[in-house]
Design a protein around this motif. Structure first.
Motif, PDB file in Angstrom:
ATOM      1  N   LEU B 160     -35.135  -1.564  74.882  1.00 26.10           N
ATOM      2  CA  LEU B 160     -34.796  -0.768  76.067  1.00 26.10           C
ATOM      3  C   LEU B 160     -35.977  -0.709  77.037  1.00 26.10           C
ATOM      4  O   LEU B 160     -35.960   0.057  77.987  1.00 26.10           O
ATOM      5  CB  LEU B 160     -34.364   0.645  75.665  1.00 26.10           C
ATOM      6  N   GLU B 241     -27.551   8.909  71.337  1.00 27.91           N
ATOM      7  CA  GLU B 241     -27.503   7.464  71.588  1.00 27.91           C
ATOM      8  C   GLU B 241     -28.127   7.192  72.950  1.00 27.91           C
ATOM      9  O   GLU B 241     -27.796   7.863  73.931  1.00 27.91           O
ATOM     10  CB  GLU B 241     -26.043   6.988  71.599  1.00 27.91           C
ATOM     11  N   SER B 243     -29.051   4.969  76.407  1.00 26.27           N
ATOM     12  CA  SER B 243     -28.633   3.853  77.262  1.00 26.27           C
ATOM     13  C   SER B 243     -29.626   3.764  78.412  1.00 26.27           C
ATOM     14  O   SER B 243     -30.156   4.781  78.864  1.00 26.27           O
ATOM     15  CB  SER B 243     -27.203   4.066  77.766  1.00 26.27           C
TER      16      SER B 243
END
Lengths: 468, 468
Positions: B160, B241, B243
């Motif tokens: 990420l 989670e 993103s």
């Protein structure tokens, strides 16, 4: 001895004179040992510790540390502008918090069993008989003297009015003084001088001797001096003479003169024994006017009189007063059967910054002395408070027996070392304990290793992490 | 086994793989025991402790404490206005001081005897033969595995980009993050979450479990939680989670969503054993993939291979790594003769505020558990930092065997207790040491007395000064 034939107004097994830390401990211990007790105190106002000793001084020091921490934060990238010290609020918190501790000691006094406490002054008529200032008499099988101590004020500083302070009066100030002279560089004088200085008071410290905080070790003293002098102007080897001014006190000394708004006299305390009529006890007195006593039982001579706390002029620190009291109380109750105790090693702390801890044997009584310079100690560097020196002392076989510390966290390290000394630990034994990393504690390891080297003790693991 | 017939390019008595804290200690101990050593490390950059572990985290915490102290000073009558935290200066000091510690570990590496250090990666060809990534082979009588550990990053948080941090990268930030999510509430996650929050970073801490700092004792955990939550928003029992966003990371969880500028993943570390080709050693591996070993000798099975430090996934703290290393190194040198050691009690500290110290036996393994609430402890009140809880644990006879502390000064009290436990001290024994007044240490006395009461141990002096 006709007097003893008269029945006393009050009678008990153990009479305790003085309801301070030592007296309260003595009463509790005597009662626990089955004695009927009387605790005689004139207008009990709380222990010295709570009213004018440990607690208010530590409250002032806490405020001073907060001010010093603000000044130090810049190094870490944190700016807070100059600290605005509100002297009235500082002193108000000192007193408000102090009063809570005082209330707690008063509670432990008033919670005593009914008729234990006698609000009066006592003096000896003979060893087992006291006269109270209300005219009553007290008969006792044994007596514990726990009358505490009073500040010594040298003659020249008496009768100069309220601008001459002692620890009995300084915490009653509504505001911080403007310009303070402190007379006496012992633990109390040094603590308060530094604290006041950090709270923005201009402070000069005078002592006729050349020692700060009574530090026994030259190397430790040499390291502490410059740190302390960063806050306080020092005049050591100097005996100033005071003279009154309309709004302060002028001090004059060989080569100097300065006007102060206040003078704090911190030249020590002496046992409060004057009014006890000790001559009637026939006890042998030492050079301080204190009955000769046995530290393991607190018995005075071979008499039924015991002594405890500051009144014995032995070790004027609370845990010793408390242990004195418990020991005196127990033995007074069982007298003539006595149970001697092993006294723990000497242990004293002055809460200067860095603190000064004095443990067990002095440098000259140690076969081996090893040192650690905390100006290069990792955790202290991390916290931007590196500085000071630690001495660890051992016997020829490497067994730890003493320490002098003037380093960050010396109060904590002192506890660790006094426990190790009580255990009879060698330097190698102590090195086998886990020292967490990074801590101030692990800074002792190089000195412990040096003792091992000099005493030819094997070391299991001689590694040092970065910054230990 | 034709390979062993070939003469290796390098040969030694003890080959140590990895030059971290454990490897350096192992090399030193093996050499001291007379072994010819080789210390194999690929591009040594300093120990984990110095580069990305103990030292930089404590430097960040020191800055955070300074900021917190400024906020707290008002209570004492000292105002300093809001602290202006210069994130770039904070991080610059962290790195500058850190680099000094790193330089010190590098020095201890480069100061090793010539040709001891091999700059390469090693893998096992067999138990006594290693292959280096430069093609050379090493023959050794015995081998110490000290390859350390690497952060575990859950799959969802990989790839990420640089806004997902670990302890390996967070200290390289030029400035403080704006809005930080910390994943993992263990010691590292909790330390850094609180420190960042006190430095003005908005911080949320997530953990799938419900424990902070791995505190073992419910009562201690219950007291610590609210103190910690004063700085950090807590999401326990929560597995968010991630993103990616253009300028940050979005976390989504059951019932919530929030965007962060950075995420610190602190979900633990695992042994760095993957590249060692351990299968060639034939050693039996445990469920963490670590060769089964004996903690008293660090020997793997009955082989000539030893393991030390974080690579053994046992106790990932420096003093254990150092002791592991010294033990492994000594035994590797004398193999097949081994000298088992007594391991000290478990001892870990998290430098949160208050610190959390974990010592010896857990509550469920103690016959007696006694508690002290530090929200009413005198010295802590004096310093306006009262709060937290101490648990002391003993066996049925009152012998101290464990502690969980989340109180001011827990780091210092932990050292005292671990020493007492190693000495086999009972609660009554420890009460006989002098506790200075007023200190954080004396706050332990009520809990020690409670243990004495439950174990029917006599107490010499049961007095308590005001605020003990």
């Amino acid at each position: 001895m006709a007097m003893t034939d008269t029945r006393p107004d009050l009678s008990c097994d153990v009479a305790i004179i003085g309801a301070g830390t030592a007296g309260l401990a003595a009463e509790r211990a005597a009662r626990k040992a089955g004695a009927r007790t009387l605790l005689i105190d004139d207008g009990f106002k709380g222990t010295l510790c709570a009213t004018t000793g440990c607690m208010p001084s530590k409250l002032l020091i806490a405020a001073a540390q907060a001010a010093a921490d603000i000044a130090r934060a810049g190094v870490m990238g944190i700016e807070a502008g100059p600290a605005r010290i509100d002297g009235r609020r500082v002193m108000a918190r000192v007193r408000a918090e102090r009063d809570r501790f005082v209330a707690a000691t008063k509670e432990s006094y008033t919670a005593l069993p009914g008729e234990t406490c006698i609000d009066a002054r006592a003096r000896f008529l003979e060893r087992t008989r006291l006269e109270l200032d209300d005219g009553r008499t007290v008969g006792a099988r044994s007596v514990v003297i726990a009358t505490g101590s009073i500040p010594v004020v040298p003659k020249a500083f008496r009768d100069l009015g309220p601008r001459v302070l002692t620890s009995d009066t300084i915490f009653a100030l509504d505001d911080l003084p403007d310009h303070l002279a402190v007379i006496g560089s012992g633990p109390l004088g040094a603590e308060l001088a530094q604290a006041m200085a950090r709270l923005g008071v201009r402070v000069a410290l005078f002592d006729k001797g050349d020692r700060l905080v009574g530090i026994r070790c030259d190397k430790v003293h040499d390291a502490f001096g410059p740190l302390f002098a960063g806050d306080v102007t020092l005049h050591l080897g100097c005996s100033p003479e005071p003279s009154p001014l309309p709004d302060g006190i002028r001090l004059t000394w060989d080569g100097g003169q300065e006007d102060f708004s206040h003078v704090l006299v911190a030249t020590g305390r002496r046992p409060a024994l004057d009014d006890l009529n000790l001559s009637e006890t026939g006890l042998d007195l030492n050079d301080k006017g204190v009955p000769r006593f046995d530290r393991s039982t607190m018995q005075c001579g071979d008499s039924c009189i015991f002594i405890a706390g500051d009144a014995d002029a032995d070790a004027p620190v609370l845990h010793e007063a408390s242990l004195d009291g418990a020991t005196a109380g127990t033995n007074a109750a069982t007298w003539p059967d006595l149970s001697p105790i092993d006294r723990p090693p000497m242990f004293a702390i002055a809460f200067t910054d860095p603190p000064v801890a004095t443990v067990g044997a002095s440098p000259q009584d140690c076969a081996i002395n090893a040192f650690r310079d905390y100006s290069r100690q990792g955790r202290a560097q991390v916290e931007a408070r590196a500085g000071g020196m630690a001495r660890l002392g051992a016997d020829a076989r490497g067994r730890l027996i003493g320490a002098d510390l003037a380093v960050p966290g010396a109060d904590h390290l002192g506890h660790l070392l006094v426990l190790a000394i009580m255990n009879g630990a060698s330097a190698a034994d102590l090195l086998n304990m886990p020292f967490y990393h990074p801590t101030l504690e692990e800074g002792l390891k190089p000195a412990l290793r040096e003792i091992c080297r000099q005493a030819s003790l094997a070391i299991r693991n001689d590694g040092n992490p970065p910054g230990a």
